[in-house]
Design an enzyme around this catalytic site. Structure first.
Site, PDB file in Angstrom:
ATOM      1  CB  ALA A 153      -1.009  -0.035   1.198  1.00 55.77           C
ATOM      2  CE1 TYR A 154       5.195   5.321   3.169  1.00 52.21           C
ATOM      3  CE2 TYR A 154       7.204   4.119   2.410  1.00 52.21           C
ATOM      4  CZ  TYR A 154       6.539   5.311   2.930  1.00 52.21           C
ATOM      5  OH  TYR A 154       7.583   6.351   3.216  1.00 52.21           O
ATOM      6  CB  ALA A 155       5.344   0.349  -2.602  1.00 52.03           C
ATOM      7  CE  LYS A 158       6.195   8.115   0.735  1.00 50.80           C
ATOM      8  NZ  LYS A 158       6.177   9.488   1.069  1.00 50.80           N
TER       9      LYS A 158
END
Length: 251
Positions: A153-155, A158
């Site tokens: 989710a973060y990648a 980003k």
């Protein structure tokens, strides 16, 4: 006279970690910094620290997931100071899960604290940045560039920010606005939490850093942010600047 003398800067997630490091580095170069954060206690404490150097600097409490009111952040700062020179979209939160475990709620949380605030704050700031012909600094991560496990989710958010930043660099160059991206590796609270959650992975990553350490939030990350916010970087735009001790060397 500092490199950022009397420049008005907004930093989201500015109450701690990399955000506070950038804020401190910038006020020491003469900037007036408005830090935006959800946590009132840490925000007020950082405001006091900044005002000891830059009396006009301030803390704004805001929930970046409240999309309808993101424009008010920009408006409050411009109403107070009369202009906006630099927007730093640093805030981002996410949950570490494998793709198999990641839910829609997890995706909404990561995009809601990272990508969407970046997009809407950039859009709201544009009329004022056109006037000052200054800078946007967004944030990427090695998690997205290299695909770190449990960071789906973060990648994803980003990398979406990186794509948005490149489009903005192309569209806004004609207005004299620079849009660049920092991809840091710093000894921030987020990295410290990751170290506790995945100590072996953390030590493995640390061991592969050519410079042998995680960066300092003020001296290493903050100083690069000062450079990107200053006249020294006026011919740089659309770039991902790896401030990671050589961990990832882009081709």
């Amino acid at each position: 006279m500092g490199k950022l003398q009397d420049k008005v800067v907004i930093i989201t997630g500015g109450a701690g970690g990399i955000g506070s490091g950038m804020a401190k580095a910038m006020v020491k170069e003469g900037a007036i910094v408005a830090i935006v954060d959800l946590n009132e206690e840490t925000g007020k404490a950082m405001e006091k620290e900044l005002q000891a150097i830059s009396p006009k600097s301030m803390f704004l409490q805001a929930n970046l997931m409240d999309r309808e009111n993101l424009g008010q952040i920009i408006k409050k700062v411009v109403d107070k100071y009369g202009k906006l020179d630099v927007l730093v979209n640093n805030a981002h939160a996410s949950k570490q899960k494998t793709i198999e475990e990641t839910t829609q709620e997890d995706l909404d949380f990561s995009f809601g604290t990272g990508f969407y605030p970046t997009f809407y704050l950039m859009k709201a700031a544009l009329p004022y940045l056109k006037e000052t012909k200054r800078n946007v600094i967004n944030f990427a991560s090695g998690a997205g560039l290299e695909g770190h496990t449990t960071q789906g989710a973060y990648a994803a958010a980003k990398e979406a920010i990186r794509g948005l930043s490149r489009v903005a660099a192309n569209e806004w160059g004609k207005f004299g606005i620079n849009v660049n991206i920092i991809s840091p590796l710093a000894n921030s609270p987020g990295v410290q939490a990751w170290a506790k959650a995945q100590p072996e992975y953390y030590e493995d990553i640390k061991g592969k850093i050519p410079m042998g350490r995680f960066g300092d939030v003020e001296e290493d990350i903050g100083r690069v942010a000062v450079f990107l916010a200053s006249e020294d970087s006026k011919y740089i735009t659309g770039q991902t600047i790896m401030v990671d001790g050589g961990s990832i060397m882009l081709h």
